[in-house]
Design an enzyme around this catalytic site. Structure first.
Site, mmCIF file in Angstrom:
data_model
loop_
_atom_site.group_PDB
_atom_site.id
_atom_site.type_symbol
_atom_site.label_atom_id
_atom_site.label_comp_id
_atom_site.label_asym_id
_atom_site.label_seq_id
_atom_site.Cartn_x
_atom_site.Cartn_y
_atom_site.Cartn_z
ATOM 1 N N GLU A 99 1.052 -1.228 -0.176
ATOM 2 C CA GLU A 99 -0.293 0.352 0.175
ATOM 3 C C GLU A 99 0.834 1.239 -0.429
ATOM 4 O O GLU A 99 2.017 1.261 0.523
ATOM 5 C CB GLU A 99 -0.765 -0.055 1.158
ATOM 6 N N CYS A 112 3.087 8.752 1.399
ATOM 7 C CA CYS A 112 3.766 7.534 2.465
ATOM 8 C C CYS A 112 4.175 6.432 1.663
ATOM 9 O O CYS A 112 3.295 6.080 1.025
ATOM 10 C CB CYS A 112 3.048 7.395 3.688
ATOM 11 N N CYS A 119 6.730 -6.735 6.971
ATOM 12 C CA CYS A 119 8.017 -6.695 7.674
ATOM 13 C C CYS A 119 8.304 -7.282 8.626
ATOM 14 O O CYS A 119 7.479 -7.969 9.583
ATOM 15 C CB CYS A 119 7.430 -4.930 8.870
ATOM 16 N N CYS A 123 7.088 -4.499 15.400
ATOM 17 C CA CYS A 123 6.474 -4.336 17.020
ATOM 18 C C CYS A 123 5.505 -5.179 17.195
ATOM 19 O O CYS A 123 4.442 -4.613 15.843
ATOM 20 C CB CYS A 123 6.928 -2.756 16.368
ATOM 21 N N CYS A 126 2.304 -2.645 16.016
ATOM 22 C CA CYS A 126 2.604 -2.787 14.735
ATOM 23 C C CYS A 126 1.540 -3.232 13.290
ATOM 24 O O CYS A 126 1.513 -4.355 13.550
ATOM 25 C CB CYS A 126 3.470 -1.980 13.745
ATOM 26 N N GLY A 190 6.874 -1.970 6.001
ATOM 27 C CA GLY A 190 8.239 -2.151 5.973
ATOM 28 C C GLY A 190 9.728 -1.361 6.720
ATOM 29 O O GLY A 190 9.004 -0.418 7.155
ATOM 30 N N SER A 247 12.280 5.805 14.819
ATOM 31 C CA SER A 247 10.866 5.199 15.664
ATOM 32 C C SER A 247 11.415 4.687 17.796
ATOM 33 O O SER A 247 11.815 3.808 17.432
ATOM 34 C CB SER A 247 10.459 3.865 15.413
ATOM 35 N N LEU A 248 11.288 5.561 18.266
ATOM 36 C CA LEU A 248 12.119 5.351 19.640
ATOM 37 C C LEU A 248 10.934 4.371 20.811
ATOM 38 O O LEU A 248 11.355 3.462 20.695
ATOM 39 C CB LEU A 248 12.145 6.680 19.602
ATOM 40 N N HIS A 249 9.612 5.226 20.836
ATOM 41 C CA HIS A 249 8.830 5.114 21.302
ATOM 42 C C HIS A 249 9.618 5.180 22.894
ATOM 43 O O HIS A 249 8.313 4.790 23.360
ATOM 44 C CB HIS A 249 7.797 3.621 21.032
ATOM 45 N N CYS A 366 0.228 5.594 9.960
ATOM 46 C CA CYS A 366 0.134 5.109 10.502
ATOM 47 C C CYS A 366 0.077 3.590 10.970
ATOM 48 O O CYS A 366 -0.623 3.284 12.301
ATOM 49 C CB CYS A 366 1.457 6.060 11.709
#
Ligand code: SAH
Length: 374
Positions: A99, A112, A119, A123, A126, A190, A247-249, A366
């Site tokens: 997509e 995007c 992927c 995570c 996601c 990905g 992408s720390l989170h 996202c």
């Protein structure tokens, strides 16, 4: 490419300008045809050989068949946000689905794109991560998402909410009708740095001047990563002016080990050190992505800890209210916790914005890209 996977057909956009000349010569055609073909594809987004009037009719079919094979077809487009957001589901040559999402704003248009089908980073919050990695996309499969997006914008296929006059005066000129692409984010499906060579090839095609490439600005491109440290260093050495998003989170290894499993390999400290080096080399502020998850990573002490890690560095925090994914027990933070998180970062002098989440109702926001046929 995972072993056993079929390789996508070779395409003009996989090749450097020199390789295109060789490919054309191998077909028995004059090398300058490579430049003409590039002009049609990268300059006019024109894939129909019948429209290549500067190339002899007899040569067109041969060149098209060898260098512009069909890479992907549209399964469907879905639109929301008053027509300002459009998600496209693509079917690739081997049936794989990916997509991409186009987002139109009054002053810019962002696309995007996906760099892999699925992927492998796993995570847990996601949707893309849940089904695992299908395969890497080829350079041309990455580039073609953008070529198709630029063509759609030029042709007015995404006229924007301004076109219906819903907000009339509050919209700037150019918010309706045809538009130009200004930003590209590798935030679709990905992990771009896990498909390193093809992503770097795609960045070259996107940013090489016409007709070699699409002539887009490196500064308008953002590569988002879970934090593959050696690849971040390698990427810094390419000398691009692209933005890096990390992408720390979570500011602490204990929580980050669970939210971004690759953290068990490269810790917060190492990831940030690599990010600061990227900022130094590129001269660009690094974007720190932080999905706010209610009662998981949104506590005041974590905001404070994040602020301490980032202050005095070239960083900008992008808070993303968690987009719910099917079957997950997690949800977005309470508004008061989000406000407190922002205030805690600001108290450390760290620039912070809360991302406006486009495309939620079409599963285009996202972390929601799952590429399934329903
Ligand atoms: N693999 C890359 C790029 C793809 S994801 C990366 O991880 O950076 C783009 C961004 O969306 C990442 O910051 C990712 O962590 C975030 N994201 C994933 N799932 C999300 C969700 N459900 N809600 C909000 N953000 C999410």
């Amino acid at each position: 490419m995972p072993r056993g996977a079929k390789t996508p057909p070779r395409h003009l956009a996989d090749l450097s300008p020199a390789e295109r000349k060789e490919a054309v010569a191998a077909l028995g055609e004059k090398p300058f045809r490579a430049r003409q073909l590039s002009q049609h594809y990268f300059g006019r987004y024109e894939e129909d050989p019948a429209a290549w009037t500067d190339i002899p009719a007899a040569a067109r079919g041969k060149l098209a068949g060898d260098l512009l094979p069909e890479l992907m077809t549209v399964v469907r487009h879905q639109t929301c946000d008053d027509g300002d957001t459009r998600k496209t589901l693509w079917r690739l040559f081997d049936g794989t689905l990916v997509e991409s999402v186009l987002m139109r704003y009054p002053d810019r248009v962002t696309m995007c794109i996906s760099s892999q089908a699925g992927c492998g980073m796993n995570c847990p919050f996601c949707a893309t991560g849940q089904a695992g990695l299908d395969r890497n996309l080829s350079t041309a499969e990455i580039v073609h998402q953008i070529v198709a997006g630029m063509r759609a914008l030029r042709d007015g296929d995404l006229p924007g909410a301004g076109a219906t006059g819903t907000e009339g005066a509050s919209r700037t000129e150019g918010a309706a009708g045809p538009a130009r692409l200004s930003n590209i984010v590798f935030m679709g499906m990905g992990e771009p740095l896990a498909n390193y060579k093809r992503v770097v090839g795609a960045i070259r095609r996107l940013t090489d001047p016409e007709p070699d490439g699409l002539g887009l600005s490196q500064r308008g491109i953002t590569v988002s990563t879970v934090g593959l440290v050696p690849a971040i260093h390698r990427f810094a050495d390419e000398g691009f002016k692209c933005r890096l998003a990390v992408s720390l989170h979570a500011p602490d290894d204990e929580l980050r080990d669970t939210l971004v499993p690759v953290n068990t390999r490269w810790k917060v400290r190492e990831v940030l050190d690599a990010a600061w080096r990227y900022a130094d080399v590129s001269g660009r502020r690094v974007s720190i992505e932080y999905a706010l998850i209610r009662d998981i990573n949104d506590q005041a002490w974590r905001a404070d800890r994040l602020g301490r890690l980032l202050r005095n560095h070239r960083a900008h925090v992008n808070l993303i209210p968690l987009n719910p994914t099917p079957g997950s027990k997690w949800t977005a933070s309470r508004p008061e916790d989000e406000r407190a998180f922002v205030a805690a970062l600001e108290a450390h002098g760290v620039p912070v914005t809360v991302r406006d989440t486009r495309g939620q109702e079409i599963d285009g926001a996202c972390g929601q890209l799952a590429a399934t046929e329903r």
